[in-house]
Design an enzyme around this catalytic site. Sequence first.
Site, PDB file in Angstrom:
ATOM      1  N   GLU A  29       2.971   6.040   7.653  1.00  0.00           N
ATOM      2  CA  GLU A  29       1.974   7.032   7.247  1.00  0.00           C
ATOM      3  C   GLU A  29       1.614   7.936   8.423  1.00  0.00           C
ATOM      4  OE1 GLU A  29      -1.111   4.406   5.977  1.00  0.00           O
ATOM      5  OE2 GLU A  29       0.210   3.419   4.541  1.00  0.00           O
ATOM      6  N   GLU A  60       1.897   0.236   2.025  1.00  0.00           N
ATOM      7  CA  GLU A  60       2.578  -0.603   3.008  1.00  0.00           C
ATOM      8  C   GLU A  60       3.755  -1.352   2.387  1.00  0.00           C
ATOM      9  OE1 GLU A  60      -0.649  -0.192   2.790  1.00  0.00           O
ATOM     10  OE2 GLU A  60      -1.051   0.726   4.726  1.00  0.00           O
ATOM     11  N   GLN A  82      -0.430   1.509   9.946  1.00  0.00           N
ATOM     12  CA  GLN A  82      -1.455   2.185  10.758  1.00  0.00           C
ATOM     13  C   GLN A  82      -2.422   1.211  11.413  1.00  0.00           C
ATOM     14  OE1 GLN A  82      -3.563   5.389   8.871  1.00  0.00           O
ATOM     15  NE2 GLN A  82      -1.936   6.839   9.359  1.00  0.00           N
ATOM     16  N   PHE A  83      -2.864   0.209  10.668  1.00  0.00           N
ATOM     17  CA  PHE A  83      -3.707  -0.850  11.211  1.00  0.00           C
ATOM     18  C   PHE A  83      -3.144  -2.179  10.711  1.00  0.00           C
ATOM     19  CE2 PHE A  83      -6.498   2.757  11.480  1.00  0.00           C
ATOM     20  CZ  PHE A  83      -7.221   2.553  12.643  1.00  0.00           C
ATOM     21  N   ALA A  84      -3.081  -3.156  11.594  1.00  0.00           N
ATOM     22  CA  ALA A  84      -2.462  -4.436  11.240  1.00  0.00           C
ATOM     23  C   ALA A  84      -3.133  -5.088  10.041  1.00  0.00           C
ATOM     24  CB  ALA A  84      -2.508  -5.391  12.437  1.00  0.00           C
ATOM     25  N   ASP A  85      -4.418  -4.803   9.827  1.00  0.00           N
ATOM     26  CA  ASP A  85      -5.142  -5.379   8.695  1.00  0.00           C
ATOM     27  C   ASP A  85      -4.435  -5.063   7.370  1.00  0.00           C
ATOM     28  OD1 ASP A  85      -8.133  -5.734  10.182  1.00  0.00           O
ATOM     29  OD2 ASP A  85      -6.814  -4.170  10.914  1.00  0.00           O
ATOM     30  N   PHE A  86      -3.874  -3.851   7.263  1.00  0.00           N
ATOM     31  CA  PHE A  86      -3.275  -3.414   6.005  1.00  0.00           C
ATOM     32  C   PHE A  86      -1.834  -3.898   5.835  1.00  0.00           C
ATOM     33  CE2 PHE A  86      -6.500  -0.161   7.100  1.00  0.00           C
ATOM     34  CZ  PHE A  86      -7.427  -0.554   6.151  1.00  0.00           C
ATOM     35  N   ILE A  87      -1.353  -4.677   6.788  1.00  0.00           N
ATOM     36  CA  ILE A  87      -0.022  -5.262   6.643  1.00  0.00           C
ATOM     37  C   ILE A  87      -0.014  -6.240   5.462  1.00  0.00           C
ATOM     38  CG2 ILE A  87      -0.245  -7.334   8.088  1.00  0.00           C
ATOM     39  CD1 ILE A  87       2.415  -6.493   9.420  1.00  0.00           C
ATOM     40  N   HIS A 129     -10.331  -3.188  10.377  1.00  0.00           N
ATOM     41  CA  HIS A 129      -9.522  -2.511  11.389  1.00  0.00           C
ATOM     42  C   HIS A 129      -9.509  -3.296  12.694  1.00  0.00           C
ATOM     43  CE1 HIS A 129     -10.695   0.651   8.564  1.00  0.00           C
ATOM     44  NE2 HIS A 129      -9.592   1.280   8.908  1.00  0.00           N
TER      45      HIS A 129
END
Length: 327
Positions: A29, A60, A82-87, A129
Site C-alpha cells: 500500500e 493484506e 504498512q504496520f505489523a498489526d495488520f499482518i 500500531h
Amino acid sequence: MPEITMVEAVRQAMKEEMERDETVVVLGEDVGEYGGAFKATEGLFQQFGEYRVIDTPISESVIVGVALGMAIIGFRPVAEIQFADFITCGFDMIVNQTATLRYRTAGDMHAPMVIRAPSAAGVHGGLYHSQSPEAWFAHTPGIKVVVPSTAYDAKGLLKAAIRDEDPVVFFEPKYLYRRAKDEVPEQEFVVPLGKAKLLQEGGDVTVVTYGSMAPLCRNAVKTLEEEEDLSIELIDLRTIMPLDKDLIYESAKKTNRVVLVYEDHKTLGIGAEIAALLADELFEYLDAPIARVASPDTHIPYSPPLEEFYLPKKEDVIAAVHRVIEY
C-alpha cells in the site's frame, strides 16, 4: 563508511537487490510514488517503474497472495505491510498458503519472498500500531523470522532475506527507523540469516535480546559495568527463527546465568521458548532461574506516559541481572 539510519538501510537493500536482480519486485500500500508510509520505498518507483514497484489495494491478504503467486512463477517479491498489526489480515495467506508451499508440493514449488512489516511500540501509536507479532510466525514451520536492531544488520539481513529461497517475515522496529544510525558499507555485503551477534563478551551474566530492546540492553550493560564492575555478555539474536542456539548455549555455559529481554508480551513470547530450551538442554549449567524482562500481558496503551510505563525499561534489565546474580 557513511552513517545512515535504519530506514535508509532498508531502502538501500531493496534498491541494490532490484538493480542486481530484475526479478525482485516491491508491492504494498502506497509503496509507489508516495514512497511508503515510512518512506522506506522512496525513489524506487521513479527508478524502476510501475511494473516493479506496485501499489496495491488496502488488503493484506491480497498483498501476500499476489506476492506468493509472483514467487511461484519466478519473481522475488518484497511485500510491505504498512504496520505489523495488520499482518493479521494476511495471516491465512502467510501461515496456511505460503509457509506450507514447499512441504505440500513435496519440494516441487517454493516461495522466495519477503514480507516486510514495521513493528513494535515506542512511537505512541496505540494498540493497533504497536504490536510485536514475531512469536506468531516463529511458531509456524516453513517461515524464517528476522528482527534487526541496527542499520548495518537491517541492510545485510534484508539482502539475505531477498536472496533466500523460502519465505522470510522481516519485522522492522519502527522506533529504531530514524534512531538507529551506524556506519554501513557501500560495498556489497550480506548478513546471514540464523546467526546471532555477540555484541559484547562477559563472564557474570548472559543477556539475550533483539530488535528495539537491543539499544536499551546496551545502556543497561554499560551502567552495570561502569557502576558495579559486573561483566555482562550481550547477544543480539537478529534472527528469531531459526534461533542461533549454538551462540546462546555457548554463552550460557560460560556465565551460568541468563536474562532474556524482549518487547513482546511476556507469556509465550520468544523468551519463553529460549528459557525452555535452556532448561531442557543446559539445566546442569545454570546457577539461577532464567529471568525474563518483557511487556505485561495486556494491550498497548495509547497514552504516552502509560506506554512508557508499559514497555521494558533499563531499570528492569538491571534488576533482572541483580536477581540472577543474588539467587
